[in-house]
Scaffold this active site. Structure first.
Site, PDB file in Angstrom:
ATOM      1  N   CYS A  40       2.538  -4.707  -5.563  1.00  0.00           N
ATOM      2  CA  CYS A  40       3.757  -3.899  -5.443  1.00  0.00           C
ATOM      3  C   CYS A  40       4.017  -3.623  -3.968  1.00  0.00           C
ATOM      4  O   CYS A  40       4.148  -2.476  -3.531  1.00  0.00           O
ATOM      5  CB  CYS A  40       3.631  -2.599  -6.218  1.00  0.00           C
ATOM      6  N   SER A  41       4.127  -4.692  -3.178  1.00  0.00           N
ATOM      7  CA  SER A  41       3.963  -4.600  -1.726  1.00  0.00           C
ATOM      8  C   SER A  41       5.195  -4.174  -0.945  1.00  0.00           C
ATOM      9  O   SER A  41       5.070  -3.656   0.163  1.00  0.00           O
ATOM     10  CB  SER A  41       3.501  -5.952  -1.182  1.00  0.00           C
ATOM     11  N   ALA A  42       6.399  -4.456  -1.439  1.00  0.00           N
ATOM     12  CA  ALA A  42       7.597  -4.154  -0.655  1.00  0.00           C
ATOM     13  C   ALA A  42       7.712  -2.643  -0.425  1.00  0.00           C
ATOM     14  O   ALA A  42       7.272  -1.856  -1.271  1.00  0.00           O
ATOM     15  CB  ALA A  42       8.829  -4.684  -1.381  1.00  0.00           C
ATOM     16  N   PRO A  43       8.256  -2.216   0.722  1.00  0.00           N
ATOM     17  CA  PRO A  43       8.913  -3.008   1.780  1.00  0.00           C
ATOM     18  C   PRO A  43       7.976  -3.675   2.777  1.00  0.00           C
ATOM     19  O   PRO A  43       8.437  -4.311   3.697  1.00  0.00           O
ATOM     20  CB  PRO A  43       9.784  -1.975   2.488  1.00  0.00           C
ATOM     21  N   ASP A  92       5.199  -8.777  -5.137  1.00  0.00           N
ATOM     22  CA  ASP A  92       6.201  -7.816  -5.576  1.00  0.00           C
ATOM     23  C   ASP A  92       7.077  -8.468  -6.629  1.00  0.00           C
ATOM     24  O   ASP A  92       7.309  -9.675  -6.596  1.00  0.00           O
ATOM     25  CB  ASP A  92       7.060  -7.316  -4.404  1.00  0.00           C
ATOM     26  N   ASP A 102      -0.578   0.333  -4.306  1.00  0.00           N
ATOM     27  CA  ASP A 102       0.331   1.449  -4.039  1.00  0.00           C
ATOM     28  C   ASP A 102       1.359   1.386  -5.168  1.00  0.00           C
ATOM     29  O   ASP A 102       2.376   0.714  -5.064  1.00  0.00           O
ATOM     30  CB  ASP A 102       0.975   1.292  -2.663  1.00  0.00           C
ATOM     31  N   CYS A 132       2.804   7.712  -3.950  1.00  0.00           N
ATOM     32  CA  CYS A 132       3.501   8.723  -3.140  1.00  0.00           C
ATOM     33  C   CYS A 132       4.119   9.758  -4.078  1.00  0.00           C
ATOM     34  O   CYS A 132       5.326  10.000  -4.071  1.00  0.00           O
ATOM     35  CB  CYS A 132       4.545   8.081  -2.233  1.00  0.00           C
TER      36      CYS A 132
END
Length: 426
Positions: A249-252, A270, A312, A365
């Site tokens: 889930c790498s973006a941005p 992503d 993340d 987050c």
């Protein structure tokens, strides 16, 4: 922010509904944005794209600022409105929405009352216009004030418990600008050249409002924008030494850049190809490399295992409430439950892709316990305790070995986003 003094000019309501009245289109866009967030549950970014796409850049920035401050101080703005009306207005009534944005401009953006009236009352007609004019005039004559910090909605305050007061105190102003330096050994150089402060190696903090693309080092890829809290998960994986890492889930892409700069052989995954386009652009700018994969992590299968995995995970993002105050009003129990279920599935899959002795860092987050503390115990890995030496001064790990950050931490330097982070070993 000090409230400006009242002008001596006439505060009578304007009669014109001329769509070309300067500033009126921006205020109409604000109404649409607020409706998108409060009634339809859209993110503020999503609502802005639809409502403000035809505005000139300056008007679009103004609309975003008005909407953000309205959402940030919504509970207190409503309390002022209710104090000046004989009968409570419905929560979604247009007159209430217009009064909210009028008060936000006056009390938070220092817009003179006559200018607020000139661009606010034309949004209403007939009796609603007269009502709004009377309420606003009453509040300017008192004069009305806001508390030092925004009041959180009751449901939010209850969820965040004893952290709520400190978090609310950090919401009074938008956050500063954090940068992550590609080469940590150059931290002192870039801190001095950019005129910022550094809270830990590889980090620089600048005042809000800088034109990012014009700053020294941007074109050369010497740094990228990343909140200090968001930079912690990748830091906790340490030097890569050419070992294999997976950024799920790498973006941005900030964490992919960090891992590549730390020497990992990175696979960056992503689900959305367009989001990976941004990752690719940042890799080119910084001169770093990673293998980009567009796939759904719930169905994708790697060809081998990884020495490190950074998850993340998608979340409610309530930890970003300083810059995205919409989360204070559109996130509820159903959103938290849905995100927690998705995170559990992703964690279970990621655990199977970890090589023996490998490390998995799980982060969100979010300020919600269901998305953080309640998650890691479900996948059978061992906690690798995070130490205080790996964190900025003022942030301490919990006795369980994980880290919980929130906007009320580092109050003297501008705070930080809210994250839950845990490091696990296979």
């Amino acid at each position: 922010m000090a409230k400006p003094s009242l002008p001596s000019g006439d505060l009578s309501a304007p009669r014109s509904n001329n769509p070309d009245l300067p500033g009126l289109r921006a205020r109409k866009a604000v109404l649409t944005m607020l409706d998108g967030v409060l009634r339809r549950g859209e993110t503020l970014d999503m609502a802005e794209r639809g409502a403000a796409k035809a505005l000139a850049p300056a008007d679009r920035a103004l609309a975003r600022a008005i909407a953000s401050e309205t959402l940030r101080w919504l509970v207190d703005l409503d309390a002022l409105i209710d104090s000046a009306t004989r009968k409570p207005l419905q929560h979604e009534a247009k007159a209430r929405q217009v009064l909210r944005l009028m008060l936000a401009q006056w009390l938070r953006l220092d817009t003179p009352p006559h200018a607020v009236i000139a661009t606010g009352l034309p949004l209403l007609t007939g009796g609603l216009r007269r009502l709004a004019h009377g309420v606003f005039s009453t509040l300017t004559k008192r004069p009305a004030t806001l508390p030092e910090a925004p009041t959180l909605p009751d449901a939010v305050r209850m969820r965040w418990g004893n952290r709520a007061e400190a978090i609310a105190g950090a919401l009074a102003l938008p956050p500063p600008l954090d940068l992550t330096v590609r080469d940590w050994s150059q931290t002192e150089r870039w801190t001095e050249e950019l005129g910022g402060v550094s809270l830990m190696p590889g980090h620089i903090r600048l005042p809000r409002g800088e034109a990012i693309e014009a700053l020294p080092g941007f074109a050369d890829g010497a740094w990228w924008v990343q909140d200090i809290a968001a930079s912690l998960p990748a830091r906790l994986l340490g030097p890569g030494e050419s070992r294999k890492a997976l950024d799920l889930c790498s973006a941005p892409g900030g964490k992919t850049l960090q891992l590549a700069a730390q020497g990992w052989d990175v696979t960056s995954l992503d689900v959305k190809p367009k989001r990976l386009d941004r990752v690719e652009q940042n890799l080119k700018r910084t001169g770093l490399s990673a293998t980009l994969v567009s796939a759904d992590a719930l169905t994708w299968e790697p060809t081998g295992q990884f020495d490190a995995i950074l998850l993340d995970a998608p979340c409610t993002a309530t930890g970003t409430c300083r810059r995205h105050p919409d989360v204070l009003h559109r996130i509820g129990a159903e959103h938290i439950t849905a995100m927690a279920a998705l995170q559990a599935k992703l964690l279970e899959r990621a655990a199977h892709w970890l090589a023996p002795g490998g490390t998995l860092v799980y982060a969100v987050c979010s300020l919600e316990q269901e998305e953080g503390e309640a998650q890691p115990s479900t996948i059978g890995l061992t906690t690798d305790p995070i130490t205080a030496a790996e964190l900025p001064d003022g942030v301490d790990p919990a006795s369980e070995g994980w880290v919980r950050t929130h906007p009320g931490l580092l109050p003297n330097t501008g705070g930080m986003d809210g994250f839950f982070i845990v490091r696990l070993k296979a």
